[in-house]
Design a protein around this motif. Structure first.
Motif, PDB file in Angstrom:
ATOM      1  N   GLU A  26      34.584  47.908  46.871  1.00  0.00           N
ATOM      2  CA  GLU A  26      35.956  48.022  46.356  1.00  0.00           C
ATOM      3  C   GLU A  26      36.945  47.298  47.267  1.00  0.00           C
ATOM      4  N   GLU A  27      36.836  47.514  48.582  1.00  0.00           N
ATOM      5  CA  GLU A  27      37.733  46.854  49.541  1.00  0.00           C
ATOM      6  C   GLU A  27      37.560  45.337  49.494  1.00  0.00           C
ATOM      7  N   LEU A  28      36.316  44.889  49.415  1.00  0.00           N
ATOM      8  CA  LEU A  28      36.043  43.456  49.427  1.00  0.00           C
ATOM      9  C   LEU A  28      36.533  42.773  48.150  1.00  0.00           C
ATOM     10  N   LEU A  29      36.401  43.435  47.018  1.00  0.00           N
ATOM     11  CA  LEU A  29      36.876  42.851  45.761  1.00  0.00           C
ATOM     12  C   LEU A  29      38.399  42.708  45.745  1.00  0.00           C
ATOM     13  N   LYS A  30      39.102  43.579  46.452  1.00  0.00           N
ATOM     14  CA  LYS A  30      40.568  43.515  46.517  1.00  0.00           C
ATOM     15  C   LYS A  30      41.062  42.451  47.489  1.00  0.00           C
ATOM     16  N   SER A  31      40.204  42.020  48.387  1.00  0.00           N
ATOM     17  CA  SER A  31      40.586  41.071  49.430  1.00  0.00           C
ATOM     18  C   SER A  31      40.697  39.654  48.871  1.00  0.00           C
ATOM     19  N   SER A  32      41.679  38.914  49.348  1.00  0.00           N
ATOM     20  CA  SER A  32      41.823  37.521  48.923  1.00  0.00           C
ATOM     21  C   SER A  32      40.747  36.642  49.564  1.00  0.00           C
ATOM     22  N   GLU A  33      40.294  37.015  50.753  1.00  0.00           N
ATOM     23  CA  GLU A  33      39.206  36.308  51.435  1.00  0.00           C
ATOM     24  C   GLU A  33      38.193  37.346  51.906  1.00  0.00           C
ATOM     25  N   PRO A  34      37.291  37.781  51.016  1.00  0.00           N
ATOM     26  CA  PRO A  34      36.365  38.851  51.376  1.00  0.00           C
ATOM     27  C   PRO A  34      35.412  38.444  52.493  1.00  0.00           C
ATOM     28  N   GLY A  35      35.413  39.239  53.549  1.00  0.00           N
ATOM     29  CA  GLY A  35      34.533  38.974  54.670  1.00  0.00           C
ATOM     30  C   GLY A  35      34.620  40.100  55.685  1.00  0.00           C
ATOM     31  N   ILE A  36      33.806  39.983  56.734  1.00  0.00           N
ATOM     32  CA  ILE A  36      33.762  40.995  57.786  1.00  0.00           C
ATOM     33  C   ILE A  36      33.587  40.328  59.141  1.00  0.00           C
ATOM     34  N   LEU A  38      31.647  40.237  62.658  1.00  0.00           N
ATOM     35  CA  LEU A  38      30.314  40.589  63.137  1.00  0.00           C
ATOM     36  C   LEU A  38      30.371  41.071  64.576  1.00  0.00           C
ATOM     37  N   ARG A  39      29.303  41.704  65.029  1.00  0.00           N
ATOM     38  CA  ARG A  39      29.236  42.225  66.397  1.00  0.00           C
ATOM     39  C   ARG A  39      29.463  41.146  67.443  1.00  0.00           C
ATOM     40  N   ASP A  40      29.023  39.921  67.151  1.00  0.00           N
ATOM     41  CA  ASP A  40      29.173  38.833  68.118  1.00  0.00           C
ATOM     42  C   ASP A  40      30.566  38.211  68.084  1.00  0.00           C
ATOM     43  N   GLY A  41      31.461  38.769  67.241  1.00  0.00           N
ATOM     44  CA  GLY A  41      32.838  38.291  67.164  1.00  0.00           C
ATOM     45  C   GLY A  41      33.083  37.242  66.100  1.00  0.00           C
ATOM     46  N   SER A  42      32.048  36.716  65.489  1.00  0.00           N
ATOM     47  CA  SER A  42      32.226  35.711  64.447  1.00  0.00           C
ATOM     48  C   SER A  42      32.603  36.369  63.120  1.00  0.00           C
ATOM     49  N   TRP A  43      32.945  35.558  62.143  1.00  0.00           N
ATOM     50  CA  TRP A  43      33.385  36.016  60.826  1.00  0.00           C
ATOM     51  C   TRP A  43      32.342  35.641  59.788  1.00  0.00           C
ATOM     52  N   HIS A  44      32.049  36.563  58.876  1.00  0.00           N
ATOM     53  CA  HIS A  44      31.106  36.317  57.787  1.00  0.00           C
ATOM     54  C   HIS A  44      31.845  36.490  56.464  1.00  0.00           C
ATOM     55  N   SER A  45      31.792  35.469  55.626  1.00  0.00           N
ATOM     56  CA  SER A  45      32.433  35.515  54.309  1.00  0.00           C
ATOM     57  C   SER A  45      31.426  35.866  53.224  1.00  0.00           C
ATOM     58  N   PHE A  46      31.904  36.602  52.223  1.00  0.00           N
ATOM     59  CA  PHE A  46      31.091  36.940  51.068  1.00  0.00           C
ATOM     60  C   PHE A  46      31.512  36.057  49.893  1.00  0.00           C
ATOM     61  N   ARG A  47      30.547  35.635  49.090  1.00  0.00           N
ATOM     62  CA  ARG A  47      30.875  34.905  47.864  1.00  0.00           C
ATOM     63  C   ARG A  47      31.391  35.906  46.837  1.00  0.00           C
ATOM     64  N   ARG A  48      32.534  35.586  46.269  1.00  0.00           N
ATOM     65  CA  ARG A  48      33.120  36.473  45.260  1.00  0.00           C
ATOM     66  C   ARG A  48      32.172  36.655  44.074  1.00  0.00           C
ATOM     67  N   SER A  49      31.447  35.602  43.709  1.00  0.00           N
ATOM     68  CA  SER A  49      30.518  35.696  42.571  1.00  0.00           C
ATOM     69  C   SER A  49      29.433  36.744  42.836  1.00  0.00           C
ATOM     70  N   GLU A  50      28.972  36.863  44.082  1.00  0.00           N
ATOM     71  CA  GLU A  50      27.977  37.881  44.422  1.00  0.00           C
ATOM     72  C   GLU A  50      28.580  39.277  44.354  1.00  0.00           C
ATOM     73  N   LEU A  51      29.799  39.407  44.844  1.00  0.00           N
ATOM     74  CA  LEU A  51      30.471  40.709  44.803  1.00  0.00           C
ATOM     75  C   LEU A  51      30.630  41.164  43.357  1.00  0.00           C
ATOM     76  N   GLU A  52      31.017  40.248  42.492  1.00  0.00           N
ATOM     77  CA  GLU A  52      31.186  40.583  41.081  1.00  0.00           C
ATOM     78  C   GLU A  52      29.842  40.903  40.423  1.00  0.00           C
ATOM     79  N   LYS A  53      28.807  40.157  40.782  1.00  0.00           N
ATOM     80  CA  LYS A  53      27.463  40.422  40.254  1.00  0.00           C
ATOM     81  C   LYS A  53      27.031  41.842  40.611  1.00  0.00           C
TER      82      LYS A  53
END
Length: 134
Positions: A26-36, A38-53
């Motif tokens: 739910e939080e990720l679908l509301k985000s304009s740039e869905p991502g999180i 990571l523990r190592d400090g980098s950023w991971h983006s999610f594909r919106r198409s996968e979230l919708e699937k």
């Protein structure tokens, strides 16, 4: 230093790609740039198409319960299998693999390791590996 301390530190190091905090679908679908982050400090983006699937696989309200990425646990003591924990998480993987049974919704499930590639092919940005020892 004890051997098990060394092993624990090494497992933590190889799992540095895991999220610092998992977010709900739910939080990720509301985000304009869905991502999180990571523990190592980098950023991971999610594909919106996968979230919708994934959202189409769920019943109403489950998007508040599903935390992403889905963690596919490789457990050293359970050779030849990987584990998924969480009722909604298992439901998503079962549906992706064509195993879903609405009369059975377990909290965790073991899958043969050869199915990892099928899950990762279908959900490359919304799944991740975790290496575990028990």
């Amino acid at each position: 230093m004890k051997a098990e301390d060394i092993l624990t530190r090494e497992i933590y190091r190889i799992n540095s790609h895991l999220p610092a905090r998992r977010l709900t679908l739910e939080e990720l679908l509301k985000s304009s740039e869905p991502g999180i982050k990571l523990r190592d400090g980098s950023w991971h983006s999610f594909r919106r198409s996968e979230l919708e699937k994934i959202s189409y696989l769920l019943d109403p309200g489950e998007e508040r319960k599903l935390r992403l990425p889905l963690v596919l646990e490789i457990v050293s003591e359970i050779r030849g299998y990987f584990r998924v924990r969480g009722r909604v998480e298992v439901k998503v993987v079962d549906k992706i693999l064509g195993f879903y049974d609405p009369l059975e919704e377990p909290e965790e499930r073991l899958y043969p390791r050869y199915l990892l590639t099928r899950v990762r092919r279908e959900l490359p940005t919304t799944t991740t590996y975790a290496f575990m020892t028990e």
